[in-house]
Design a protein around this motif. Structure first.
Motif, PDB file in Angstrom:
ATOM      1  N   PHE A  50       0.826  -1.204   0.000  1.00 19.67           N
ATOM      2  CA  PHE A  50       0.000   0.000   0.000  1.00 19.67           C
ATOM      3  C   PHE A  50       0.863   1.258   0.000  1.00 19.67           C
ATOM      4  N   ASP A  51       0.195   2.397  -0.215  1.00 22.89           N
ATOM      5  CA  ASP A  51       0.884   3.688  -0.256  1.00 22.89           C
ATOM      6  C   ASP A  51       0.564   4.554   0.961  1.00 22.89           C
ATOM      7  N   LEU A  52      -0.692   4.507   1.400  1.00 22.85           N
ATOM      8  CA  LEU A  52      -1.158   5.441   2.416  1.00 22.85           C
ATOM      9  C   LEU A  52      -2.007   4.699   3.444  1.00 22.85           C
ATOM     10  N   CYS A  53      -1.703   4.938   4.725  1.00 23.92           N
ATOM     11  CA  CYS A  53      -2.459   4.335   5.824  1.00 23.92           C
ATOM     12  C   CYS A  53      -3.452   5.344   6.382  1.00 23.92           C
ATOM     13  N   LEU A  54      -4.618   4.848   6.808  1.00 22.49           N
ATOM     14  CA  LEU A  54      -5.639   5.679   7.437  1.00 22.49           C
ATOM     15  C   LEU A  54      -6.239   4.872   8.589  1.00 22.49           C
ATOM     16  N   PHE A  55      -5.846   5.229   9.822  1.00 21.36           N
ATOM     17  CA  PHE A  55      -6.266   4.445  10.979  1.00 21.36           C
ATOM     18  C   PHE A  55      -6.462   5.346  12.196  1.00 21.36           C
ATOM     19  N   TYR A  56      -7.126   4.778  13.201  1.00 25.53           N
ATOM     20  CA  TYR A  56      -7.185   5.429  14.500  1.00 25.53           C
ATOM     21  C   TYR A  56      -5.842   5.262  15.202  1.00 25.53           C
ATOM     22  N   VAL A  71     -17.964  13.076  24.504  1.00 27.62           N
ATOM     23  CA  VAL A  71     -16.809  12.724  25.329  1.00 27.62           C
ATOM     24  C   VAL A  71     -15.638  12.399  24.410  1.00 27.62           C
ATOM     25  N   PRO A  72     -14.465  12.970  24.630  1.00 25.20           N
ATOM     26  CA  PRO A  72     -13.307  12.619  23.794  1.00 25.20           C
ATOM     27  C   PRO A  72     -12.963  11.141  23.926  1.00 25.20           C
ATOM     28  N   LEU A  73     -12.751  10.493  22.807  1.00 27.49           N
ATOM     29  CA  LEU A  73     -12.366   9.082  22.820  1.00 27.49           C
ATOM     30  C   LEU A  73     -10.928   8.900  23.264  1.00 27.49           C
ATOM     31  N   GLY A  74     -10.106   9.922  23.038  1.00 27.85           N
ATOM     32  CA  GLY A  74      -8.681   9.774  23.318  1.00 27.85           C
ATOM     33  C   GLY A  74      -7.924   9.186  22.153  1.00 27.85           C
ATOM     34  N   MET A  75      -8.567   9.184  20.974  1.00 27.86           N
ATOM     35  CA  MET A  75      -7.932   8.703  19.757  1.00 27.86           C
ATOM     36  C   MET A  75      -8.266   9.666  18.633  1.00 27.86           C
ATOM     37  N   ASN A  76      -7.466   9.631  17.596  1.00 30.22           N
ATOM     38  CA  ASN A  76      -7.739  10.472  16.436  1.00 30.22           C
ATOM     39  C   ASN A  76      -7.575   9.665  15.161  1.00 30.22           C
ATOM     40  N   ILE A  77      -8.172  10.162  14.109  1.00 36.39           N
ATOM     41  CA  ILE A  77      -7.984   9.561  12.788  1.00 36.39           C
ATOM     42  C   ILE A  77      -6.739  10.187  12.179  1.00 36.39           C
ATOM     43  N   ALA A  78      -5.814   9.344  11.770  1.00 32.92           N
ATOM     44  CA  ALA A  78      -4.544   9.844  11.242  1.00 32.92           C
ATOM     45  C   ALA A  78      -4.231   9.183   9.902  1.00 32.92           C
ATOM     46  N   ALA A  79      -3.489   9.909   9.089  1.00 34.79           N
ATOM     47  CA  ALA A  79      -3.015   9.390   7.803  1.00 34.79           C
ATOM     48  C   ALA A  79      -1.501   9.454   7.787  1.00 34.79           C
ATOM     49  N   TRP A  80      -0.879   8.459   7.181  1.00 41.16           N
ATOM     50  CA  TRP A  80       0.574   8.503   7.013  1.00 41.16           C
ATOM     51  C   TRP A  80       0.983   7.670   5.814  1.00 41.16           C
ATOM     52  N   ARG A  85      -0.248  12.260  10.273  1.00 37.20           N
ATOM     53  CA  ARG A  85      -0.981  13.522  10.150  1.00 37.20           C
ATOM     54  C   ARG A  85      -2.387  13.370  10.734  1.00 37.20           C
ATOM     55  N   ARG A  86      -2.707  14.200  11.708  1.00 37.92           N
ATOM     56  CA  ARG A  86      -4.029  14.134  12.321  1.00 37.92           C
ATOM     57  C   ARG A  86      -5.073  14.681  11.367  1.00 37.92           C
ATOM     58  N   LEU A  87      -6.141  13.898  11.154  1.00 42.75           N
ATOM     59  CA  LEU A  87      -7.241  14.341  10.321  1.00 42.75           C
ATOM     60  C   LEU A  87      -8.453  14.749  11.150  1.00 42.75           C
ATOM     61  N   ALA A  88      -8.668  14.075  12.281  1.00 47.60           N
ATOM     62  CA  ALA A  88      -9.822  14.399  13.124  1.00 47.60           C
ATOM     63  C   ALA A  88      -9.617  13.822  14.518  1.00 47.60           C
ATOM     64  N   ASP A  89     -10.025  14.582  15.538  1.00 46.67           N
ATOM     65  CA  ASP A  89     -10.072  14.068  16.906  1.00 46.67           C
ATOM     66  C   ASP A  89     -11.438  13.419  17.110  1.00 46.67           C
ATOM     67  N   GLU A  90     -11.432  12.190  17.591  1.00 38.90           N
ATOM     68  CA  GLU A  90     -12.698  11.462  17.700  1.00 38.90           C
ATOM     69  C   GLU A  90     -13.433  11.764  18.998  1.00 38.90           C
ATOM     70  N   GLN A  91     -14.742  11.910  18.881  1.00 41.00           N
ATOM     71  CA  GLN A  91     -15.634  12.146  20.017  1.00 41.00           C
ATOM     72  C   GLN A  91     -16.679  11.037  20.072  1.00 41.00           C
ATOM     73  N   LEU A  92     -17.118  10.713  21.279  1.00 41.55           N
ATOM     74  CA  LEU A  92     -18.166   9.718  21.485  1.00 41.55           C
ATOM     75  C   LEU A  92     -19.456  10.406  21.902  1.00 41.55           C
ATOM     76  N   ILE A  93     -20.582   9.941  21.333  1.00 45.88           N
ATOM     77  CA  ILE A  93     -21.886  10.487  21.703  1.00 45.88           C
ATOM     78  C   ILE A  93     -22.954   9.433  21.414  1.00 45.88           C
ATOM     79  N   PRO A  94     -23.882   9.202  22.341  1.00 39.97           N
ATOM     80  CA  PRO A  94     -24.967   8.254  22.076  1.00 39.97           C
ATOM     81  C   PRO A  94     -25.888   8.790  20.983  1.00 39.97           C
ATOM     82  N   VAL A  95     -26.278   7.931  20.056  1.00 41.43           N
ATOM     83  CA  VAL A  95     -27.172   8.312  18.972  1.00 41.43           C
ATOM     84  C   VAL A  95     -28.227   7.230  18.786  1.00 41.43           C
ATOM     85  N   CYS A  96     -29.354   7.622  18.235  1.00 39.76           N
ATOM     86  CA  CYS A  96     -30.425   6.661  17.996  1.00 39.76           C
ATOM     87  C   CYS A  96     -31.359   7.201  16.925  1.00 39.76           C
TER      88      CYS A  96
END
Length: 292
Positions: free
Chosen positions: A146-152, A261-270, A161-172
């Motif tokens: 592969f060329d590019l990774c996209l993971f938490y 609530v912050p998950l404490g993880m972010n979506i990153a690309a490298w 490279r940080r793309l987004a800080d993840e947040q948790l929220i109940p949804v329905c």
């Protein structure tokens, strides 16, 4: 009298690869996972290799295997050799298709984050072609096609490279939202989750610090199925905002409790090592950051 040139010894490349992966990863089961074979098939390949050369490479035990002194002596040399083969194959792929970028990501990010952005990404980057593969864990950097990774990620490492800080929220679904006005109301409803992630635990620890609450309800190994069940009104999903935002925007899902609530993880690309100097891959990474 003509003299034939010596015939190069025919190598059992599959067996050699099975040995190298087992030696590097510490067992047949992990090698099987990497090479997409069964542990039995790996064991048989290694056994055939040992039979051909008349020497044991592993000692077998009830709880696993261990390299013999001969196996330990050979491991580094074979790992270096296969790394070189993989690098040559990546170079071939890059030169044969210089305008194609292969992204590897997790199933949840592929389906719910990257997938919806692909049409716009393709539009921005034409004529670059993008392909996507979903795997559970980031790949081996030296063995990846592969060329590019996209993971938490929990912490950003060099080159990520940080793309987004993840947040948790109940949804329905909207029809279910009327039953829930406070976090305490979640005790009486079905709580949907991904069985691998502990998102409910993270959210309740922050949102209900003084109350013991264990989310009760179905769990799914694919987050996309958990989202689908929430859309069908089967319960309250602990949502990762980056993955459910489009459903919140459309009104198909709602957040009955305004408590992120912050998950404490972010979506990153490298970029993987072989692609770090590739301007085409860099353009894809920049476009992902723009769309994030």
């Amino acid at each position: 009298m003509p003299i034939d040139s010596p015939i190069r010894h025919s190598l059992q490349l599959n067996a050699l690869r099975a040995f190298e992966a087992s030696a590097r990863l510490g067992g047949f089961a992990r090698a099987a996972q990497e090479l997409k074979l069964t542990p039995g098939a790996i064991a048989a390949l290694v056994k055939n290799l040992e039979r051909e050369y008349g020497a044991a490479l592993f000692e077998r035990y009830a709880k696993g295997v261990r390299l013999t002194p001969l196996g330990e002596t050979l491991q580094a040399q074979f790992t270096e050799a296969f790394d070189a083969v993989e690098e040559a194959a990546r170079t071939l792929r890059r030169l044969a298709a210089p305008r194609r970028v292969h992204i590897v990501t997790s199933p949840a990010l592929a389906q719910l984050w990257l997938g919806p952005r692909l049409p716009r990404l393709t539009e921005l980057l034409a004529p670059i072609e993008i392909s996507v593969t979903a795997v559970d864990e980031p790949p081996n950097l030296k063995r990846s096609p592969f060329d590019l990774c996209l993971f938490y990620t929990q912490t950003l490492e060099r080159g990520q490279r940080r793309l987004a800080d993840e947040q948790l929220i109940p949804v329905c679904a909207p029809a279910l939202a009327g039953q829930i006005t406070t976090a305490a109301d979640l005790v009486g409803v079905r709580c949907i989750a991904d069985v691998v992630w502990n998102d409910w635990e993270v959210w309740t620890r922050a949102a209900l610090p003084e109350r013991k609450f264990v989310a009760g309800g179905p769990g799914f190994s694919l987050y996309s199925i958990a989202v689908q069940q929430a859309l069908l009104g089967a319960g309250v999903l602990i949502g990762r905002r980056s993955l459910v935002q489009r459903y919140l925007d459309s009104g198909e899902l709602v957040a009955p409790i305004d408590c992120s609530v912050p998950l404490g993880m972010n979506i990153a690309a490298w970029r993987l090592p072989v692609a770090r100097g590739n301007r085409v891959v860099a353009a894809v990474e920049d476009a992902l950051a723009q769309l994030a």
